[in-house]
Design an enzyme around this catalytic site. Structure first.
Site, mmCIF file in Angstrom:
data_model
loop_
_atom_site.group_PDB
_atom_site.id
_atom_site.type_symbol
_atom_site.label_atom_id
_atom_site.label_comp_id
_atom_site.label_asym_id
_atom_site.label_seq_id
_atom_site.Cartn_x
_atom_site.Cartn_y
_atom_site.Cartn_z
ATOM 1 N N SER A 10 50.537 41.345 57.097
ATOM 2 C CA SER A 10 51.578 42.351 57.262
ATOM 3 C C SER A 10 51.233 43.554 56.398
ATOM 4 O O SER A 10 50.338 43.472 55.545
ATOM 5 C CB SER A 10 52.939 41.758 56.869
ATOM 6 O OG SER A 10 52.850 41.138 55.608
ATOM 7 N N GLU A 12 52.861 47.235 54.313
ATOM 8 C CA GLU A 12 54.069 47.836 53.736
ATOM 9 C C GLU A 12 53.917 49.350 53.643
ATOM 10 O O GLU A 12 52.863 49.859 53.255
ATOM 11 C CB GLU A 12 54.300 47.244 52.338
ATOM 12 C CG GLU A 12 55.582 47.744 51.688
ATOM 13 C CD GLU A 12 55.908 46.974 50.419
ATOM 14 O OE1 GLU A 12 55.925 45.720 50.448
ATOM 15 O OE2 GLU A 12 56.144 47.634 49.390
ATOM 16 N N ASP A 103 64.859 48.691 40.839
ATOM 17 C CA ASP A 103 64.842 49.168 39.443
ATOM 18 C C ASP A 103 65.649 50.448 39.336
ATOM 19 O O ASP A 103 65.467 51.356 40.146
ATOM 20 C CB ASP A 103 63.403 49.470 38.997
ATOM 21 C CG ASP A 103 62.593 48.208 38.871
ATOM 22 O OD1 ASP A 103 63.069 47.272 38.200
ATOM 23 O OD2 ASP A 103 61.498 48.156 39.443
ATOM 24 N N PHE A 210 50.632 52.623 38.292
ATOM 25 C CA PHE A 210 51.457 51.599 38.965
ATOM 26 C C PHE A 210 51.445 50.290 38.183
ATOM 27 O O PHE A 210 52.473 49.646 38.034
ATOM 28 C CB PHE A 210 50.907 51.290 40.360
ATOM 29 C CG PHE A 210 51.262 52.318 41.388
ATOM 30 C CD1 PHE A 210 52.267 53.238 41.176
ATOM 31 C CD2 PHE A 210 50.575 52.362 42.589
ATOM 32 C CE1 PHE A 210 52.587 54.182 42.119
ATOM 33 C CE2 PHE A 210 50.886 53.299 43.549
ATOM 34 C CZ PHE A 210 51.886 54.209 43.315
ATOM 35 N N HIS A 260 49.780 40.379 52.573
ATOM 36 C CA HIS A 260 50.687 41.526 52.753
ATOM 37 C C HIS A 260 50.044 42.718 52.041
ATOM 38 O O HIS A 260 49.887 42.696 50.818
ATOM 39 C CB HIS A 260 52.050 41.197 52.138
ATOM 40 C CG HIS A 260 53.064 42.287 52.278
ATOM 41 N ND1 HIS A 260 53.785 42.507 53.439
ATOM 42 C CD2 HIS A 260 53.504 43.225 51.400
ATOM 43 C CE1 HIS A 260 54.614 43.524 53.270
ATOM 44 N NE2 HIS A 260 54.461 43.989 52.039
HETATM 45 P P1 FAD Z 1 65.073 39.657 40.599
HETATM 46 O O1 FAD Z 1 64.582 38.530 41.418
HETATM 47 O O2 FAD Z 1 66.533 39.848 40.450
HETATM 48 O O3 FAD Z 1 64.386 39.526 39.163
HETATM 49 C C1 FAD Z 1 64.426 40.609 38.246
HETATM 50 C C2 FAD Z 1 64.225 40.086 36.835
HETATM 51 O O4 FAD Z 1 65.389 39.398 36.418
HETATM 52 C C3 FAD Z 1 63.070 39.087 36.680
HETATM 53 O O5 FAD Z 1 62.515 39.276 35.409
HETATM 54 C C4 FAD Z 1 63.772 37.733 36.758
HETATM 55 O O6 FAD Z 1 63.047 36.708 36.093
HETATM 56 C C5 FAD Z 1 65.085 38.055 36.049
HETATM 57 N N1 FAD Z 1 66.221 37.254 36.511
HETATM 58 C C6 FAD Z 1 66.544 36.906 37.781
HETATM 59 N N2 FAD Z 1 67.664 36.183 37.798
HETATM 60 C C7 FAD Z 1 68.092 36.063 36.513
HETATM 61 C C8 FAD Z 1 69.199 35.438 35.857
HETATM 62 N N3 FAD Z 1 70.113 34.755 36.551
HETATM 63 N N4 FAD Z 1 69.312 35.524 34.505
HETATM 64 C C9 FAD Z 1 68.381 36.208 33.768
HETATM 65 N N5 FAD Z 1 67.309 36.824 34.339
HETATM 66 C C10 FAD Z 1 67.174 36.751 35.676
HETATM 67 N N6 FAD Z 1 61.713 47.941 44.585
HETATM 68 C C11 FAD Z 1 62.519 48.816 45.241
HETATM 69 O O7 FAD Z 1 63.278 49.550 44.598
HETATM 70 N N7 FAD Z 1 62.495 48.915 46.603
HETATM 71 C C12 FAD Z 1 61.687 48.149 47.366
HETATM 72 O O8 FAD Z 1 61.694 48.269 48.587
HETATM 73 C C13 FAD Z 1 60.836 47.214 46.727
HETATM 74 N N8 FAD Z 1 60.027 46.387 47.436
HETATM 75 C C14 FAD Z 1 59.288 45.418 46.786
HETATM 76 C C15 FAD Z 1 58.534 44.518 47.546
HETATM 77 C C16 FAD Z 1 57.789 43.524 46.914
HETATM 78 C C17 FAD Z 1 57.005 42.555 47.760
HETATM 79 C C18 FAD Z 1 57.780 43.438 45.492
HETATM 80 C C19 FAD Z 1 56.950 42.383 44.802
HETATM 81 C C20 FAD Z 1 58.522 44.330 44.741
HETATM 82 C C21 FAD Z 1 59.297 45.316 45.366
HETATM 83 N N9 FAD Z 1 60.097 46.204 44.637
HETATM 84 C C22 FAD Z 1 60.886 47.132 45.296
HETATM 85 C C23 FAD Z 1 60.113 46.176 43.182
HETATM 86 C C24 FAD Z 1 61.255 45.275 42.641
HETATM 87 O O9 FAD Z 1 62.506 45.803 43.013
HETATM 88 C C25 FAD Z 1 61.132 45.221 41.130
HETATM 89 O O10 FAD Z 1 60.011 44.465 40.776
HETATM 90 C C26 FAD Z 1 62.376 44.757 40.387
HETATM 91 O O11 FAD Z 1 62.169 44.989 38.984
HETATM 92 C C27 FAD Z 1 62.700 43.287 40.531
HETATM 93 O O12 FAD Z 1 63.179 43.006 41.771
HETATM 94 P P2 FAD Z 1 63.411 41.443 42.203
HETATM 95 O O13 FAD Z 1 63.989 41.483 43.547
HETATM 96 O O14 FAD Z 1 62.177 40.675 41.976
HETATM 97 O O15 FAD Z 1 64.515 41.048 41.115
#
Ligand code: FAD
Length: 294
Positions: A10, A12, A103, A210, A260
């Protein structure tokens, strides 16, 4: 070139901010279409991009016959805003999304209705049942805000427990980091697919920027080599292609469930890597090993 038995790949994109960017991106996915990617995902609010651009770009991709998949990040959004976005995806008959926390730019705004991606996923399942296939993010080299690798995997598991179907990883250049992570996930009871995210090397300075932001490691041998190339963009390109292709080969041999590619809205490096790996549908006339994609 013959198509190899392969689980698929895929790509992105991010939503462009200008008409010119839209035109260039359309040309990019039309070139990549020749390789039949499984889906083309479009980021949401990443790097300051507009959120409206995500759905518009996904619709344009789908109008061209490809499977466009929107991302959705919850940070900074109210429950109502999230609900509206999910509904807009449903109305467009989209059944697949990548759900993330996102973020906040430092010092800006409130967290929003959901603190973590796992909360967002629970909400999506609660409101829409099984309508969506949900991909989530995973971090073989540990998310920068995680207290430990163990905690990060525990949080990933929580995303699956709340209804995620599969994960796509942050990029990495050390295949062993992925294998170690995959094994640790399996030991923790995560058995869903974890698809490696692959970042081709567009430029050394961009890669450093990055990687500093997202916590991906650039191995020392790569840094030293690319620093030695200085402004020689051709050598960096050739080196990057060799390194990334070799890593993908190792991943594929180890049976990863897919690849991906982070395209940065450009087709040429991804096409060249796919060509070297003999990935995709090379029987399509729009692409042949003799072509020089741009
Ligand atoms: P989470 O899964 O919520 O994790 C974030 C942090 O919080 C981690 O350190 C985790 O260990 C911690 N955490 C989770 N749950 C808990 C809890 N209950 N208690 C304490 N700590 C916890 N960003 C964008 O803005 N837009 C996008 O479209 C985008 N696409 C992405 C696509 C991919 C494939 C990837 C890998 C990243 C992408 N990102 C995007 C970046 C991403 O949003 C950031 O990396 C962000 O900091 C974390 O998102 P997450 O969904 O992994 O968060």
């Amino acid at each position: 070139m013959e198509k190899k038995p392969f689980p698929g790949f895929s790509v992105e994109f991010f939503p462009p901010k200008s008409e010119e960017g839209n035109t260039k991106l359309r040309a990019t996915w039309q070139k990549l279409a020749a390789l039949s990617p499984e889906f083309c995902s479009v980021t949401f609010g990443a790097g300051g991009s507009t959120k409206q651009g995500t759905l518009a770009t996904v619709k344009a991709i789908r109008a061209d016959g490809l499977d466009g998949v929107p991302h959705l990040s919850c940070v900074g959004n109210t429950r109502e805003q999230i609900f509206e976005t999910i509904e807009s995806y449903r109305q467009a008959d989209i059944h697949h999304m990548v759900a993330l926390r996102g973020d906040l730019p430092s010092g800006m705004g409130a967290i929003g209705a959901f603190q973590y991606a796992s909360d967002l996923i629970a909400y999506i399942r609660r409101t829409t049942g099984d309508w969506f296939h949900i991909d989530v993010a995973a971090y073989p080299e540990i998310h920068p805000q995680a207290r430990s690798g163990y905690d990060d995997i525990r949080h990933l598991k929580h995303k699956f427990e709340n209804g995620a179907n599969s994960a796509i990883t942050q990029y990495f250049y050390n295949a062993d980091a992925y294998f170690h992570f995959r094994d640790r996930c399996a030991q923790s009871g995560i058995h869903q697919p974890i698809i490696p995210g692959i970042m081709p090397i567009f430029s050394y300075s961009r890669l450093v920027r990055f990687s500093d932001m997202c916590g991906a490691e650039i191995p020392r041998y790569m840094r030293r080599q690319m620093e030695a190339y200085g402004d020689d963009a051709d050598s960096i390109r050739a080196f990057g292609l060799d390194v990334v292709t070799a890593m993908c080969e190792r991943l594929l041999k180890a049976g990863v469930p897919g690849l991906h590619f982070y395209t940065m809205n450009q087709s040429s490096l991804v096409m060249e890597i796919c060509e070297r790996l003999a990935l995709g549908d090379h029987s399509t006339p729009a692409f042949s090993s003799a072509s020089s994609p741009t």
